[in-house]
Design a protein around this motif. Structure first.
Motif, PDB file in Angstrom:
ATOM      1  N   LEU A  93       0.814  -1.221   0.000  1.00 57.11           N
ATOM      2  CA  LEU A  93       0.000   0.000   0.000  1.00 57.11           C
ATOM      3  C   LEU A  93       0.848   1.272   0.000  1.00 57.11           C
ATOM      4  CD1 LEU A  93      -2.853  -1.004   2.474  1.00 57.11           C
ATOM      5  CD2 LEU A  93      -2.945  -0.864  -0.004  1.00 57.11           C
ATOM      6  N   ILE A 136      -8.441   1.623   0.992  1.00 57.38           N
ATOM      7  CA  ILE A 136      -7.298   1.838   0.094  1.00 57.38           C
ATOM      8  C   ILE A 136      -7.525   3.077  -0.770  1.00 57.38           C
ATOM      9  CG2 ILE A 136      -6.031   0.884  -1.874  1.00 57.38           C
ATOM     10  CD1 ILE A 136      -6.566  -1.902  -0.684  1.00 57.38           C
ATOM     11  N   TRP A 145      -4.978   6.351  -0.509  1.00 53.18           N
ATOM     12  CA  TRP A 145      -4.154   6.836  -1.614  1.00 53.18           C
ATOM     13  C   TRP A 145      -4.489   8.275  -2.019  1.00 53.18           C
ATOM     14  CZ3 TRP A 145      -4.079   1.803  -5.073  1.00 53.18           C
ATOM     15  CH2 TRP A 145      -3.181   0.902  -4.495  1.00 53.18           C
ATOM     16  N   LEU A 181      -2.696   3.751   7.631  1.00 54.70           N
ATOM     17  CA  LEU A 181      -2.013   2.501   7.277  1.00 54.70           C
ATOM     18  C   LEU A 181      -2.049   1.520   8.434  1.00 54.70           C
ATOM     19  CD1 LEU A 181       1.172   3.534   5.251  1.00 54.70           C
ATOM     20  CD2 LEU A 181      -0.513   1.818   4.569  1.00 54.70           C
ATOM     21  N   CYS A 219      -3.998  -1.915   7.738  1.00 54.53           N
ATOM     22  CA  CYS A 219      -3.167  -3.130   7.656  1.00 54.53           C
ATOM     23  C   CYS A 219      -3.494  -4.101   8.790  1.00 54.53           C
ATOM     24  CB  CYS A 219      -1.687  -2.760   7.681  1.00 54.53           C
ATOM     25  SG  CYS A 219      -1.166  -1.843   6.219  1.00 54.53           S
TER      26      CYS A 219
END
Length: 483
Positions: free
Chosen positions: A299, A422, A426, A438, A442
């Protein structure tokens, strides 16, 4: 609501008679409670003003309720230390409903536009499916629906709405993550006490923990004479997965931090919490790290971290997979066996159970109804085959209770939420905010991976943190600083 409470408070502030009468009433109430219930009555006297203060605080500022709910979720496994049948889970449900009520009372301050979020729509879609499952004609006992629907969809739906619309700040997000780490350090230390207490002159296990093992926990938590530490969580599987998830968080913070002082702190936290995972003996929790850290590398869309991490991670995995170095240490041996599942008898038994379930569920596309397997199934319909085959997996439990249709819907919802996260991630430009999101995304992915082998995604505190986090990273752009 705020104005009315303010007027009421100002009236009380300048009327000494109210304080006098209130003091006498409370003193009499304390005497009655202590005389009637002893020590428990004294605790009730202390808890009553705390409960009233909490009630007012949550109604005035609902996000306080979210924070209290998250903290109490870590303590639910400690119910084994309490005498009597105390329904801690119902208390948490009550707090969640109170927080929801506070959100509605403060509707004018809430940002309802944030509900126009793909992740929220997906959670509602899953909620709608689980509600339909109540009417499943193949359910052996429909009222059991209420016992599993809470962890399946109800809590997730309430938390999703509350987290999205409340004015949660960047500071609140960081406070939640730090609180998560603190609870994990405390849990790891308690796990060390269970494992090594005798070496430093402490009791390994308290009487309540011995009673829990004697009641059936020993079958899965004492293997070849070796204890699998479970700390104050529901079991070792939950403890190990939580420790692995927070280890992942500390690794990401270590890699993102520029200040060497804080890097050393994160390194120390990583080592402590990782060994908490090791003493749990939960082999499959290794895949929280593998799946979550792999997602972290991908990522970032940066080649350098991937190269550095591969240079460190691949040799470690090779040592675990191809050698027997460290096998004399039981915890390292247990972790190594996770990489050789076909040589593990318990894994083969799980595959055998899944083959049996495949035959039973061939003609049940909607499953046997929510609440028909696992805990509620054993309690209400122990004679039914769904309650007699242990699911040993969150996804297998969903498969049994909601069928292949329900499992497909659930996996679609998880994938959709991850893709939403995601997409939001981004779009971020703020490095600090990117790191925080993140961490949450994650860890969410890592727990989703390991839930194939353990039913932890529906257990406290993992479910609480994931349900909150899913809406945080799915609305990550709300904290982006506008230029």
């Amino acid at each position: 609501m705020r104005e009315q409470l303010s007027i009421l408070t100002s009236r009380w502030r300048y009327n000494p008679w109210i304080y006098g009468v209130l003091g006498i009433v409370l003193a009499l109430l304390a005497g009655v409670l202590i005389a009637r219930f002893g020590v428990m009555g004294g605790l009730m006297v202390i808890g009553l003003p705390v409960g009233i203060a909490t009630l007012v605080a949550v109604l005035l500022e609902p996000k306080i309720g979210v924070y209290i709910y998250a903290n109490l979720s870590f303590m639910i496994g400690a119910a084994r230390f309490l005498d009597g049948d105390i329904q801690v889970g119902l208390g948490l449900d009550g707090l969640l409903v109170l927080t929801f009520a506070g959100t509605l009372l403060n509707a004018s301050r809430m940002d309802w536009h944030r509900l126009k979020n793909p992740a929220f729509y997906l959670v509602l879609f899953w909620l709608f499916y689980t509600i339909l499952e109540y009417f499943n004609p193949d359910s052996p006992y429909p009222p059991a629906w209420f016992y599993h629907a809470r962890s399946f969809s109800l809590s997730w739906s309430f938390l999703s709405l509350i987290v999205l619309v409340n004015p949660i700040t960047r500071t609140d997000v960081w406070l939640l993550i730090r609180t998560w780490i603190v609870w994990s350090v405390i849990a790891a230390i308690w796990g060390f006490k269970q494992q090594y207490g005798h070496a430093i002159g402490l009791r390994d296990l308290e009487q309540a923990e011995l009673n829990w093992l004697a009641a059936g926990g020993a079958r899965t938590h004492i293997l070849w004479g070796q204890l699998r530490s479970f700390s104050f969580y529901s079991d070792a599987g939950q403890f190990g997965a939580e420790m692995a998830g927070v280890t992942l968080i500390c690794i990401i913070l270590f890699m993102a931090e520029k200040n060497w002082f804080y890097r050393f702190i994160y390194l120390g936290l990583t080592l402590v919490i990782f060994w908490g995972f090791a003493v749990s003996g939960t082999r499959s929790a290794l895949f929280v790290l593998v799946g979550g850290f792999g997602a972290f590398l991908v990522l970032q869309k940066k080649l350098k971290p991937i190269i550095y991490s591969a240079a460190v991670g691949i040799p470690i995995l090779c040592i675990l997979y191809f050698t027997h170095i460290g096998d004399s240490v039981y915890q390292i041996y247990r972790i190594r066996t996770a990489l050789h599942p076909t040589q593990d008898e318990s894994f083969l038994v799980r595959l055998e159970n899944q083959n049996r379930l495949k035959a039973y569920l061939a003609d049940l596309p909607f499953g046997t109804g929510i609440g028909s397997s696992s805990g509620a199934g054993v309690r209400f319909t122990p004679w039914h085959w769904a309650a007699q085959i242990p699911p040993d997996s969150w996804y297998v439990q969903l498969w049994i209770e909601t069928g292949i249709v329900g499992l497909s819907v659930y996996l679609f919802v998880l994938a959709g939420i991850i893709m939403t996260g995601i997409w939001k991630l981004w779009q971020l430009k703020d490095p600090w905010l990117t790191t925080m999101m993140l961490i949450l995304l994650c860890e969410f992915i890592g727990i989703c991976v390991v839930s194939y082998s353990n039913p932890i995604l529906g257990q406290f505190p993992t479910s609480t943190m994931l349900y909150i986090n899913s809406m945080l990273f799915a609305s990550a752009n709300r904290w982006e600083k506008k230029k």
